[in-house]
Enzyme design. Sequence first.
Site: not given
Length: 344
Positions: A110, A286, A306
């Site tokens: 990520c 994240h 995302n």
Amino acid sequence: MWKLSAILLVAAASAVVIPGHREAPALTGQALIDYVNSAQKLWTAGHQVIPKEKITKKLMDVKYLVPHKDEDIVATEVSDAIPDHFDARDQWPNCMSINNIRDQSDCGSCWAFAAAEAISDRTCIASNGAVNTLLSSEDLLSCCTGMFSCGNGCEGGYPIQAWKWWVKHGLVTGGSYETQFGCKPYSIAPCGETVNGVKWPACPEDTEPTPKCVDSCTSKNNYATPYLQDKHFGSTAYAVGKKVEQIQTEILTNGPIEVAFTVYEDFYQYTTGVYVHTAGASLGGHAVKILGWGVDNGTPYWLVANSWNVAWGEKGYFRIIRGLNECGIEHSAVAGIPDLARHN
């Protein structure tokens, strides 16, 4: 006037109170979903195809979430005219990267994805659309590794180091596994879901290994430009101020930014609405891309992209409450400025 509006919105955010329950941190599965949906009305939780055990492989160690020290923050300016709503997709509609949702698959990449996404956006914006492309998360993930670099590949990495790597080493082009776009597209295939009508195989038991760093193009489409000639560079990389108005000003001025936050079990069950942590244990860290903000029924929020593909959340996006540093999201913003003159 905007300052008064900002004060009122922060007050509205501060007034959000989720009824406590002593068992809430331990809730999981359907019990967690039922609790979240009964305890508040800001957002809706729902069953996800991918189980919790697989979601944790998309996350990184919380050690990569260290908030910036005040002395490290460079971007501190505040605009005199901050709108109530802003969406980078509307502001810069011709930039192909801004409306692109990627899929990191079964790897804690990520930090590299959010960086590559925001850097792609900023390169297009700074060049007024002349450099309109997707920059490679794979280039960052595979090559910016080691003790004195970004971190540990699929196990996680420091967002600010990803941006510093871009300044020093540059990034080549690269899109998704499916499209094989650019010089170095993502090499890890989606897994365990049906996305855009395509059913992908089950995810492996273990986290995917970090791809090997190579100084050549890897696209199956036989990309013509040599690796070193495909590099795009940054001129600066920096931390953004922790105040809401500083983050907004940075996005208004230069484009989307990268942030990192703590993920709790209720977050991956998110389907729609303005997220605020309600129940469930911490699963890890994240990194994502903030591209705007707005207000929903009096609740201020950040608009966030995302990297769990378009089947998750609001077609790959989510909204999270703004002004409360929810899950640490406002204390770890990073960004940078492209060096267009150095573009190969």
